[in-house]
Design a protein around this motif. Sequence first.
Motif, PDB file in Angstrom:
ATOM      1  N   ARG A 113      41.799  31.474 -18.295  1.00 21.19           N
ATOM      2  CA  ARG A 113      40.635  31.471 -17.187  1.00 21.19           C
ATOM      3  C   ARG A 113      41.077  30.316 -16.576  1.00 21.19           C
ATOM      4  O   ARG A 113      40.078  30.263 -15.360  1.00 21.19           O
ATOM      5  N   ARG A 114      40.761  28.927 -17.094  1.00 23.02           N
ATOM      6  CA  ARG A 114      41.007  27.968 -16.206  1.00 23.02           C
ATOM      7  C   ARG A 114      42.210  28.053 -15.206  1.00 23.02           C
ATOM      8  O   ARG A 114      42.110  27.854 -14.170  1.00 23.02           O
ATOM      9  N   GLY A 115      43.814  28.498 -15.652  1.00 21.08           N
ATOM     10  CA  GLY A 115      44.752  28.156 -14.846  1.00 21.08           C
ATOM     11  C   GLY A 115      44.686  29.149 -13.511  1.00 21.08           C
ATOM     12  O   GLY A 115      45.096  28.749 -12.754  1.00 21.08           O
ATOM     13  N   ILE A 116      43.557  30.663 -13.406  1.00 17.79           N
ATOM     14  CA  ILE A 116      43.815  31.162 -12.704  1.00 17.79           C
ATOM     15  C   ILE A 116      42.798  30.655 -12.276  1.00 17.79           C
ATOM     16  O   ILE A 116      42.511  30.978 -10.686  1.00 17.79           O
ATOM     17  N   ASP A 131      43.724  30.018  -8.467  1.00 20.20           N
ATOM     18  CA  ASP A 131      42.560  30.457  -6.651  1.00 20.20           C
ATOM     19  C   ASP A 131      42.461  29.566  -6.420  1.00 20.20           C
ATOM     20  O   ASP A 131      42.251  29.412  -4.335  1.00 20.20           O
ATOM     21  N   GLN A 132      42.187  28.714  -6.364  1.00 17.18           N
ATOM     22  CA  GLN A 132      41.093  27.270  -5.204  1.00 17.18           C
ATOM     23  C   GLN A 132      42.930  26.570  -4.757  1.00 17.18           C
ATOM     24  O   GLN A 132      42.390  26.332  -3.769  1.00 17.18           O
ATOM     25  N   GLU A 133      44.289  27.010  -4.987  1.00 18.66           N
ATOM     26  CA  GLU A 133      44.736  26.529  -4.518  1.00 18.66           C
ATOM     27  C   GLU A 133      45.538  27.277  -3.139  1.00 18.66           C
ATOM     28  O   GLU A 133      46.291  26.702  -2.310  1.00 18.66           O
ATOM     29  N   GLY A 134      45.125  28.438  -3.640  1.00 19.93           N
ATOM     30  CA  GLY A 134      45.203  29.579  -2.523  1.00 19.93           C
ATOM     31  C   GLY A 134      46.656  30.685  -3.177  1.00 19.93           C
ATOM     32  O   GLY A 134      47.790  31.147  -2.090  1.00 19.93           O
ATOM     33  N   VAL A 135      46.985  30.012  -4.289  1.00 18.88           N
ATOM     34  CA  VAL A 135      48.545  30.472  -4.691  1.00 18.88           C
ATOM     35  C   VAL A 135      48.621  32.123  -4.671  1.00 18.88           C
ATOM     36  O   VAL A 135      49.762  32.501  -4.493  1.00 18.88           O
ATOM     37  N   VAL A 136      47.944  32.595  -4.600  1.00 12.03           N
ATOM     38  CA  VAL A 136      46.779  34.079  -4.792  1.00 12.03           C
ATOM     39  C   VAL A 136      44.864  33.843  -4.515  1.00 12.03           C
ATOM     40  O   VAL A 136      44.707  33.216  -4.444  1.00 12.03           O
ATOM     41  N   GLN A 137      45.221  35.862  -3.638  1.00 13.29           N
ATOM     42  CA  GLN A 137      43.354  35.120  -3.566  1.00 13.29           C
ATOM     43  C   GLN A 137      42.774  36.553  -5.183  1.00 13.29           C
ATOM     44  O   GLN A 137      43.821  36.861  -5.545  1.00 13.29           O
ATOM     45  N   VAL A 180      52.816  32.842 -10.077  1.00  8.50           N
ATOM     46  CA  VAL A 180      51.586  32.910 -10.310  1.00  8.50           C
ATOM     47  C   VAL A 180      51.910  32.629 -12.267  1.00  8.50           C
ATOM     48  O   VAL A 180      51.929  32.333 -13.033  1.00  8.50           O
ATOM     49  N   GLU A 181      52.896  33.938 -12.757  1.00 12.21           N
ATOM     50  CA  GLU A 181      53.643  33.146 -13.934  1.00 12.21           C
ATOM     51  C   GLU A 181      54.335  32.108 -13.925  1.00 12.21           C
ATOM     52  O   GLU A 181      54.383  32.274 -15.446  1.00 12.21           O
ATOM     53  N   ASP A 182      54.476  32.014 -12.995  1.00 13.74           N
ATOM     54  CA  ASP A 182      55.643  30.553 -13.987  1.00 13.74           C
ATOM     55  C   ASP A 182      54.560  29.538 -14.098  1.00 13.74           C
ATOM     56  O   ASP A 182      54.983  28.828 -15.414  1.00 13.74           O
ATOM     57  N   ALA A 222      49.702  29.077 -21.115  1.00 17.71           N
ATOM     58  CA  ALA A 222      48.611  30.443 -20.332  1.00 17.71           C
ATOM     59  C   ALA A 222      49.718  32.099 -20.606  1.00 17.71           C
ATOM     60  O   ALA A 222      49.374  32.339 -19.114  1.00 17.71           O
ATOM     61  N   PRO A 223      50.668  31.882 -21.296  1.00 19.71           N
ATOM     62  CA  PRO A 223      51.359  33.563 -20.988  1.00 19.71           C
ATOM     63  C   PRO A 223      50.385  34.652 -19.919  1.00 19.71           C
ATOM     64  O   PRO A 223      49.551  35.000 -20.805  1.00 19.71           O
ATOM     65  N   ILE A 224      50.833  35.141 -19.405  1.00 18.70           N
ATOM     66  CA  ILE A 224      49.621  36.481 -18.706  1.00 18.70           C
ATOM     67  C   ILE A 224      50.505  37.676 -18.633  1.00 18.70           C
ATOM     68  O   ILE A 224      51.892  37.787 -18.570  1.00 18.70           O
ATOM     69  N   ARG A 225      49.522  38.655 -18.394  1.00 15.86           N
ATOM     70  CA  ARG A 225      50.129  40.559 -18.281  1.00 15.86           C
ATOM     71  C   ARG A 225      49.949  40.670 -16.808  1.00 15.86           C
ATOM     72  O   ARG A 225      48.339  40.440 -16.940  1.00 15.86           O
ATOM     73  N   PHE A 226      50.677  41.180 -16.362  1.00 16.31           N
ATOM     74  CA  PHE A 226      50.410  42.032 -14.941  1.00 16.31           C
ATOM     75  C   PHE A 226      50.712  44.075 -15.231  1.00 16.31           C
ATOM     76  O   PHE A 226      51.285  43.890 -16.406  1.00 16.31           O
ATOM     77  N   SER A 227      49.621  44.306 -14.455  1.00 21.06           N
ATOM     78  CA  SER A 227      49.736  45.816 -14.323  1.00 21.06           C
ATOM     79  C   SER A 227      49.282  45.893 -13.200  1.00 21.06           C
ATOM     80  O   SER A 227      48.253  45.745 -12.267  1.00 21.06           O
ATOM     81  N   ARG A 228      50.274  46.459 -12.041  1.00 19.96           N
ATOM     82  CA  ARG A 228      50.519  47.484 -11.569  1.00 19.96           C
ATOM     83  C   ARG A 228      49.102  48.295 -10.365  1.00 19.96           C
ATOM     84  O   ARG A 228      49.240  49.203 -11.507  1.00 19.96           O
ATOM     85  N   LEU A 229      48.282  47.662  -9.330  1.00 14.86           N
ATOM     86  CA  LEU A 229      47.389  48.584  -8.375  1.00 14.86           C
ATOM     87  C   LEU A 229      48.581  49.433  -7.393  1.00 14.86           C
ATOM     88  O   LEU A 229      48.921  48.919  -7.341  1.00 14.86           O
TER      89      LEU A 229
END
Length: 521
Positions: free
Chosen positions: A404-407, A411-417, A442-444, A452-459
């Motif tokens: 949660r802290r990483g996301i 977000d604040q940096e604008g890396v992703v929305q 983001v993953e890196d 904090a390993p992350i999992r993605f699921s495509r929309l």
Amino acid sequence: MPDSRPRRTFAVISHPDAGKSTLTEALALHARAINEAGAVHGKGDRRGTVSDWMAMEKARGISITSAALQFAYRDHVVNLVDTPGHSDFSEDTYRVLSAVDSAVMLVDAGKGLEPQTLKLFRVCALRGIPVITVINKWDRPGLSALELMDLIHEKIGLRPTPLTWPVGEAGDFRGVLDRRTGEFVKYTRTAGGATRAPERRIGPNEVEEVDAQAWAAAVEEHELLKLDEADHDQERFLAGATTPIMFASALQNFGVAQLLDSLLELAPAPGATTGVDGAVRQVTDDFSAFVFKVQSGMNAAHRDRLAYARVVSGSFERGMVVTHAATGRPFATKFAQAVFGRETTSVETAEAGDIIGLVNATALRVGDTVYIGPAIEYPPVPTFAPEHFMTASAGDIGRYKQFRRGIEQLDQEGVVQVLRSDLRGDQNPVLAAVGPMQFEVVEDRMTNEFNAPIRFSRLDYQVARRTDARGAVALAGIRGVEVLQRSDGTHLALFVDQWRAKTTARDHPDVMLEALPAGGN
């Protein structure tokens, strides 16, 4: 004591692999800010450029973040911003272009004007940023100089006004004809181009036999340009009607000194800036600045966070207490730094045009204004329309707090929305990006920086439109449509394709569905 030296603040823009980071370092080398240059790819014994510091940047040989370099040259202070060229990182480049007074557009001599270069030029045109064009890689085979002039005129609509003209065709770079003095500036290669390339200025009657044929061809084309009135006019350049042209090889450090000198002479100095309410801040008024970038992870030894701010007016002094326009609260600038790539040093003062790093400024976001004296708030930086969407979840539920802290940080940096809804909950935010490579960043960073390993699921969504709270209610339950809220409070309606977006707009004419600025190709 305030530093009264004139400022020049500019960005380097171009298509990927045109040599932006190499040119950035070559400019720093010629200003004697560094002693030895290294190519981005680090070939042989050469190291990576000072402006590319993230592990992914070194591995791929591309710029992902924008790096600010400040150095003194002659009697000026130069603030140089190297930008990502890859279209996936268009938003970061756009943010940078909100903080500069001019741009150097780098064109690959072999490839001409490429799509991302054209897109970035259009951003400069929209913002009224004058552009100096550098034809790079003239030491390699490529198009003819006259052909490139025609391409530039045809594709971007600016009149090319060459300041220098190549002696020797592409791939046989002997030097340049300085069109304003008539001299032959002859270059000498250095080992790997790692040090300043020696150059000699030779009068037109002193050209040696070995260069006579190439010189004669350059003089002939120079005369054709004069007949065509393709000479530099400062007023037309600043008005965005012309672009001065220079020929160079950033890798060999050829033509770099002329570019630096021309930037000091031709590029505009910082000027007055208008706030959102129409108030104008002159450079000599009270201090004000706006944040155009937030970056963390520059120092792996400890958790750091740096807000890059462009000083718009007045003098900055470390420790001064400023007002944060977004909240109206005081903000103490106890820790402020000058930035040179990844390296930072404590800064005591800064002037209009300078870029400073405000350390651990957790309250500051991209687009925020800080000031003293009369209130001022500068226009926010537009956010691009995302075209790629993923749900994100913690790869290790035991590290959800770090997730949660990483996301939040990215977000604040604008890396992703980052988009959320009550239906999806906070544990599975939707990440929205202009280009898919943003998800790789983001993953890196989530894995290596936040542990904090992350999992993605495509929309399957492809189109985003701005809506409001009323629109969110009206569109709820429509198949192929979902409304989520961005962290800045903006509601975004996501559609599976353009057809669904158009039919929904047609069927709900009273619902606000506004297009966002396009960032992708």
